[in-house]
Structure formats: C-alpha cells, structure tokens
Design a protein around this motif. Structure first.
Motif, PDB file in Angstrom:
ATOM      1  N   ILE A 163      39.211  17.284  71.253  1.00 16.60           N
ATOM      2  CA  ILE A 163      39.243  17.074  69.815  1.00 16.60           C
ATOM      3  C   ILE A 163      40.383  17.894  69.222  1.00 16.60           C
ATOM      4  O   ILE A 163      40.508  19.095  69.480  1.00 16.60           O
ATOM      5  N   CYS A 164      41.211  17.216  68.442  1.00 16.75           N
ATOM      6  CA  CYS A 164      42.319  17.860  67.748  1.00 16.75           C
ATOM      7  C   CYS A 164      41.863  18.288  66.356  1.00 16.75           C
ATOM      8  O   CYS A 164      41.121  17.563  65.684  1.00 16.75           O
ATOM      9  N   PHE A 165      42.320  19.465  65.926  1.00 16.23           N
ATOM     10  CA  PHE A 165      41.968  19.932  64.594  1.00 16.23           C
ATOM     11  C   PHE A 165      43.116  20.745  64.023  1.00 16.23           C
ATOM     12  O   PHE A 165      44.031  21.171  64.745  1.00 16.23           O
ATOM     13  N   ARG A 166      43.078  20.939  62.723  1.00 20.88           N
ATOM     14  CA  ARG A 166      43.997  21.828  62.029  1.00 20.88           C
ATOM     15  C   ARG A 166      43.192  22.814  61.203  1.00 20.88           C
ATOM     16  O   ARG A 166      42.198  22.438  60.579  1.00 20.88           O
ATOM     17  N   ASP A 167      43.625  24.047  61.210  1.00 16.49           N
ATOM     18  CA  ASP A 167      42.897  25.154  60.593  1.00 16.49           C
ATOM     19  C   ASP A 167      43.779  25.750  59.498  1.00 16.49           C
ATOM     20  O   ASP A 167      44.828  26.330  59.785  1.00 16.49           O
ATOM     21  N   GLU A 187      40.771   6.664  60.441  1.00 17.86           N
ATOM     22  CA  GLU A 187      41.660   7.654  59.828  1.00 17.86           C
ATOM     23  C   GLU A 187      41.832   8.863  60.741  1.00 17.86           C
ATOM     24  O   GLU A 187      40.881   9.293  61.392  1.00 17.86           O
ATOM     25  N   ASP A 188      43.039   9.425  60.731  1.00 18.83           N
ATOM     26  CA  ASP A 188      43.221  10.712  61.393  1.00 18.83           C
ATOM     27  C   ASP A 188      43.118  11.810  60.340  1.00 18.83           C
ATOM     28  O   ASP A 188      42.923  11.547  59.141  1.00 18.83           O
ATOM     29  N   LEU A 189      43.236  13.062  60.781  1.00 19.03           N
ATOM     30  CA  LEU A 189      43.006  14.172  59.870  1.00 19.03           C
ATOM     31  C   LEU A 189      44.046  14.256  58.753  1.00 19.03           C
ATOM     32  O   LEU A 189      43.801  14.869  57.705  1.00 19.03           O
ATOM     33  N   THR A 190      45.223  13.638  58.933  1.00 15.60           N
ATOM     34  CA  THR A 190      46.244  13.709  57.887  1.00 15.60           C
ATOM     35  C   THR A 190      45.932  12.816  56.694  1.00 15.60           C
ATOM     36  O   THR A 190      46.615  12.896  55.675  1.00 15.60           O
ATOM     37  N   PHE A 191      44.901  11.980  56.806  1.00 11.45           N
ATOM     38  CA  PHE A 191      44.470  11.217  55.637  1.00 11.45           C
ATOM     39  C   PHE A 191      43.867  12.140  54.576  1.00 11.45           C
ATOM     40  O   PHE A 191      43.749  11.746  53.419  1.00 11.45           O
ATOM     41  N   TRP A 192      43.457  13.346  54.982  1.00 14.37           N
ATOM     42  CA  TRP A 192      43.181  14.401  54.008  1.00 14.37           C
ATOM     43  C   TRP A 192      44.563  14.953  53.640  1.00 14.37           C
ATOM     44  O   TRP A 192      45.152  15.725  54.382  1.00 14.37           O
ATOM     45  N   THR A 193      45.098  14.550  52.517  1.00 12.40           N
ATOM     46  CA  THR A 193      46.489  14.816  52.187  1.00 12.40           C
ATOM     47  C   THR A 193      46.739  16.304  51.911  1.00 12.40           C
ATOM     48  O   THR A 193      45.814  17.073  51.632  1.00 12.40           O
ATOM     49  N   ASP A 194      48.013  16.690  51.966  1.00 13.89           N
ATOM     50  CA  ASP A 194      48.375  18.077  51.686  1.00 13.89           C
ATOM     51  C   ASP A 194      47.896  18.535  50.308  1.00 13.89           C
ATOM     52  O   ASP A 194      47.383  19.650  50.181  1.00 13.89           O
ATOM     53  N   PRO A 195      48.045  17.720  49.251  1.00 12.26           N
ATOM     54  CA  PRO A 195      47.517  18.166  47.952  1.00 12.26           C
ATOM     55  C   PRO A 195      46.009  18.407  47.972  1.00 12.26           C
ATOM     56  O   PRO A 195      45.514  19.353  47.354  1.00 12.26           O
ATOM     57  N   PHE A 196      45.257  17.557  48.691  1.00 10.94           N
ATOM     58  CA  PHE A 196      43.800  17.713  48.755  1.00 10.94           C
ATOM     59  C   PHE A 196      43.439  19.003  49.492  1.00 10.94           C
ATOM     60  O   PHE A 196      42.665  19.836  48.997  1.00 10.94           O
ATOM     61  N   VAL A 197      44.005  19.169  50.687  1.00 10.83           N
ATOM     62  CA  VAL A 197      43.723  20.374  51.467  1.00 10.83           C
ATOM     63  C   VAL A 197      44.220  21.616  50.728  1.00 10.83           C
ATOM     64  O   VAL A 197      43.525  22.633  50.639  1.00 10.83           O
ATOM     65  N   PHE A 224      39.063  28.588  50.178  1.00 12.23           N
ATOM     66  CA  PHE A 224      38.358  28.107  51.353  1.00 12.23           C
ATOM     67  C   PHE A 224      39.256  28.094  52.590  1.00 12.23           C
ATOM     68  O   PHE A 224      40.467  27.856  52.500  1.00 12.23           O
ATOM     69  N   ARG A 225      38.669  28.364  53.716  1.00 11.44           N
ATOM     70  CA  ARG A 225      39.288  28.077  55.011  1.00 11.44           C
ATOM     71  C   ARG A 225      38.926  26.634  55.336  1.00 11.44           C
ATOM     72  O   ARG A 225      37.742  26.291  55.420  1.00 11.44           O
ATOM     73  N   VAL A 226      39.927  25.793  55.491  1.00 14.67           N
ATOM     74  CA  VAL A 226      39.696  24.362  55.646  1.00 14.67           C
ATOM     75  C   VAL A 226      40.046  23.931  57.064  1.00 14.67           C
ATOM     76  O   VAL A 226      41.185  24.085  57.503  1.00 14.67           O
ATOM     77  N   VAL A 227      39.059  23.402  57.765  1.00 14.33           N
ATOM     78  CA  VAL A 227      39.256  22.874  59.111  1.00 14.33           C
ATOM     79  C   VAL A 227      39.104  21.354  59.034  1.00 14.33           C
ATOM     80  O   VAL A 227      38.071  20.857  58.581  1.00 14.33           O
ATOM     81  N   ALA A 228      40.137  20.632  59.434  1.00 12.76           N
ATOM     82  CA  ALA A 228      40.101  19.169  59.454  1.00 12.76           C
ATOM     83  C   ALA A 228      40.215  18.694  60.891  1.00 12.76           C
ATOM     84  O   ALA A 228      40.996  19.248  61.673  1.00 12.76           O
ATOM     85  N   ILE A 229      39.433  17.686  61.260  1.00 12.67           N
ATOM     86  CA  ILE A 229      39.418  17.219  62.648  1.00 12.67           C
ATOM     87  C   ILE A 229      39.823  15.753  62.755  1.00 12.67           C
ATOM     88  O   ILE A 229      39.622  14.973  61.826  1.00 12.67           O
ATOM     89  N   ASP A 230      40.430  15.427  63.892  1.00 14.39           N
ATOM     90  CA  ASP A 230      40.573  14.029  64.301  1.00 14.39           C
ATOM     91  C   ASP A 230      39.284  13.629  64.998  1.00 14.39           C
ATOM     92  O   ASP A 230      38.913  14.237  66.023  1.00 14.39           O
ATOM     93  N   ASN A 231      38.582  12.634  64.476  1.00 14.91           N
ATOM     94  CA  ASN A 231      37.431  12.109  65.205  1.00 14.91           C
ATOM     95  C   ASN A 231      37.869  11.550  66.553  1.00 14.91           C
ATOM     96  O   ASN A 231      39.046  11.206  66.745  1.00 14.91           O
ATOM     97  N   ARG A 232      36.955  11.422  67.491  1.00 17.32           N
ATOM     98  CA  ARG A 232      37.276  10.705  68.720  1.00 17.32           C
ATOM     99  C   ARG A 232      37.745   9.294  68.367  1.00 17.32           C
ATOM    100  O   ARG A 232      37.329   8.716  67.362  1.00 17.32           O
ATOM    101  N   ASP A 233      38.644   8.772  69.164  1.00 23.30           N
ATOM    102  CA  ASP A 233      39.238   7.451  68.918  1.00 23.30           C
ATOM    103  C   ASP A 233      40.100   7.414  67.666  1.00 23.30           C
ATOM    104  O   ASP A 233      40.246   6.360  67.021  1.00 23.30           O
ATOM    105  N   ALA A 234      40.675   8.559  67.308  1.00 26.98           N
ATOM    106  CA  ALA A 234      41.621   8.609  66.189  1.00 26.98           C
ATOM    107  C   ALA A 234      42.585   9.763  66.407  1.00 26.98           C
ATOM    108  O   ALA A 234      42.244  10.780  67.034  1.00 26.98           O
TER     109      ALA A 234
END
Length: 311
Positions: free
Chosen positions: A22-26, A43-53, A61-71
């Motif tokens: 699983i890929c993630f960004r912290d 959707e991959d994790l970049t669909f949570w846009t930079d302005p949103f994050v 907040f410490r924001v962790v976004a993940i790529d679901n399996r198959d994305a």
C-alpha cells in the motif's frame, strides 16, 4: 491555500501481512492529531488535491492519504476483473475481495506508522471503507466523516441511468483518453452550482494515469465488485460508536443523496450536512467549507464532545 512540500508528499510504501503493498503519503506535523484520507472508486491519493490536504495541514492535522488496492501505486491484484454484465447484474466473482479487506489495508498502514487512533475521512467508496473501519475496529477511530457515500442498501444511493451509461463506456487505453473520460464524467457528476475547472481536472486525471502501477480499468472493476460483494451494510453501520459527520450534496447523480440520509439513519447520533448544488465532486470553491466542517468535527471530538457544531 498553502501546498504541501515535495518532502512531505513523497510516495511511501508498506507491504502488509496480506501481501498487499500500500502506497501512502504522510503530510504535516507528525505531532498533530492524525487524519486518514481514503479516496473513492478508481481514484488514487492525489485526488485529494493539494489545496484540500493543505487546508487540513494548516489547521494542525497530520494527514495520511492512501492509495487503495487496485489504484495508484498500491498493489493491483492478480485476479481477473468482473465483466461488464457481471457488474451490471451485481454478481461478483468468487475470488472477489470485499470492503472489509480494503479496510484492513488502511489499518495496516496505521500499524506500520505506529498510529493507534485516527480521524477517518472517506469519500464515496472511501466513505464505505471508512465506515467499515469504524464499525469493525472502533478502538482505532476518534471520529468519522463520510463524504457523499452510502450504506450499500439497494434502494438508496443509486446512480442515475445517464451516469450508469457513462460508467459503462469502453475503458480508456491512453493518457489522453483517460483525461477526456475523466472530464466527461466529472462535468456530469459535479452538481449544478459548481462547474469544474477543466485545466485542474485534466491535471488530476493525467497525474492519476501516470501514477497507476497497473491496469486502471481492471482495478476499478474489481473495486466495484468489492462494493457489491459487501452488500447492504446498514446493520454493520448501526454498530458505529465514533462521532460521525455525513456530508453530501443535493445534486449528486452518482450516489443519490438518499445514500447520505440512509447513512445518517443507520449511525447513532450522526450529524448531517447537505450542501446545496453540490454533486459528487469537491471543487476548489468548496474546499474551505468542507475542510472547516471536517476540522470542526474532529476538534470537537478532541475536546471531549460527541457532536460537531454546524455554524
């Protein structure tokens, strides 16, 4: 709105006991309360846009976004995808995974990071995954925000026929085709009051195509059957004890607003925000209002309260 730095947004990976990578960004202050973002179908994790994050990071907040399996950069599973007619008939293959398996992927990332409890935020299918975590691992969840999602009950949250026709179109086989398909679908589902920014959405779609480590159409088909295999989760949702905020628009042709209403009925004491004119999309104009609702909800829980105060 500030954007996250390259260092903060680097792709990071963990391989779980299940064999899934699983890929993630912290992002943000590692000492802050943790918010786990779970994206929607295809959707991959970049669909949570930079302005949103960035808005959530700015709020502490410490924001962790993940790529679901198959994305994205996560594992694309080896099982064959369901065919179109199997998807339409809601007859998942015997080897299909379920939302519960995807929920375990998210928990696995938290275990890898040594994070015991989080504020969960999921949209669409990601909302279903977040609901599943909250129902099955309540000790890991401080609060839940479910964005334009539903319960899995057949009579609520259904897409319109025009949306089904768009989703049934032949899959994109190139970056250019993927961008065109994304623009066509997003214009359709974005709601009545918030037209999309074509350039921004084209960049989102192109980035998603470039980050995909597998066949996007096959991955999305397997995610669809994960939803179908999981069925009606209303009874499961009734076991959620985490303070819950449900947000949806009133002009959503992909997940009908009845899905949000059903989610509120299923989860004890859930709070409901309906945004006029909003569809199945978070345009830049709604980033600040939505992240304000989410952060108010999480902060209220952190202060010992049970409910979000909607102003």
């Amino acid at each position: 709105m500030p954007e996250t730095s390259d260092a903060e947004s680097a792709d990071t990976y963990t391989t779980l006991p299940s064999g899934m990578t699983i890929c993630f960004r912290d992002h943000g202050n590692k000492a802050g309360p943790v918010m786990l973002l779970i994206a929607g179908l295809g959707e991959d994790l970049t669909f949570w846009t930079d302005p949103f994050v960035g808005s959530l990071v700015t709020r502490g907040f410490r924001v962790v976004a993940i790529d679901n399996r198959d994305a994205g950069q996560s594992t694309f599973v080896a099982t064959p995808p369901p065919g179109l007619w199997r998807q339409i008939a809601a007859r998942p293959r015997g080897d299909a995974y379920a939302l519960a398996d995807m929920a375990q992927d998210g928990i696995g990332v938290l275990d890898h990071l040594g994070i015991s409890r989080v504020h969960l935020v999921g949209r669409s299918m990601g909302g279903m995954i977040a609901q599943t975590i909250a129902a099955t691992a309540p000790e890991r969840v401080m609060s839940l925000t479910s964005l334009y999602s539903t319960t899995g009950a057949k009579k609520v949250g259904r897409p319109t026929l025009s949306t089904i026709r768009l989703l049934a179109a032949p899959p994109a086989r190139s970056r250019t085709a993927a961008v065109r398909a994304h623009l066509r679908l997003t214009r359709h589902i974005a709601g009545t009051d918030h037209p999309i920014d074509d350039a921004a959405e084209a960049a989102v779609a192109a980035r998603g195509w470039d980050r995909s480590s597998g066949e996007p159409a096959a991955g999305t088909a397997r995610q669809i059957q994960a939803i179908q295999r999981s069925g009606d989760r209303t009874a499961e949702l009734s076991r959620i004890t985490a303070p819950t905020l449900v947000i949806n628009g009133d002009r959503d042709p992909l997940v009908d607003p009845s899905g949000g209403a059903a989610t509120v009925r299923a989860i004890r004491s859930a709070q409901h925000v309906v945004i006029p004119g909003m569809g199945h999309h978070i345009p830049e104009a709604l980033v600040d209002p939505i992240t304000t609702y989410i952060s108010q909800h999480a902060n209220r829980v952190g202060e010992g309260g049970n409910h979000v105060r909607i102003s």
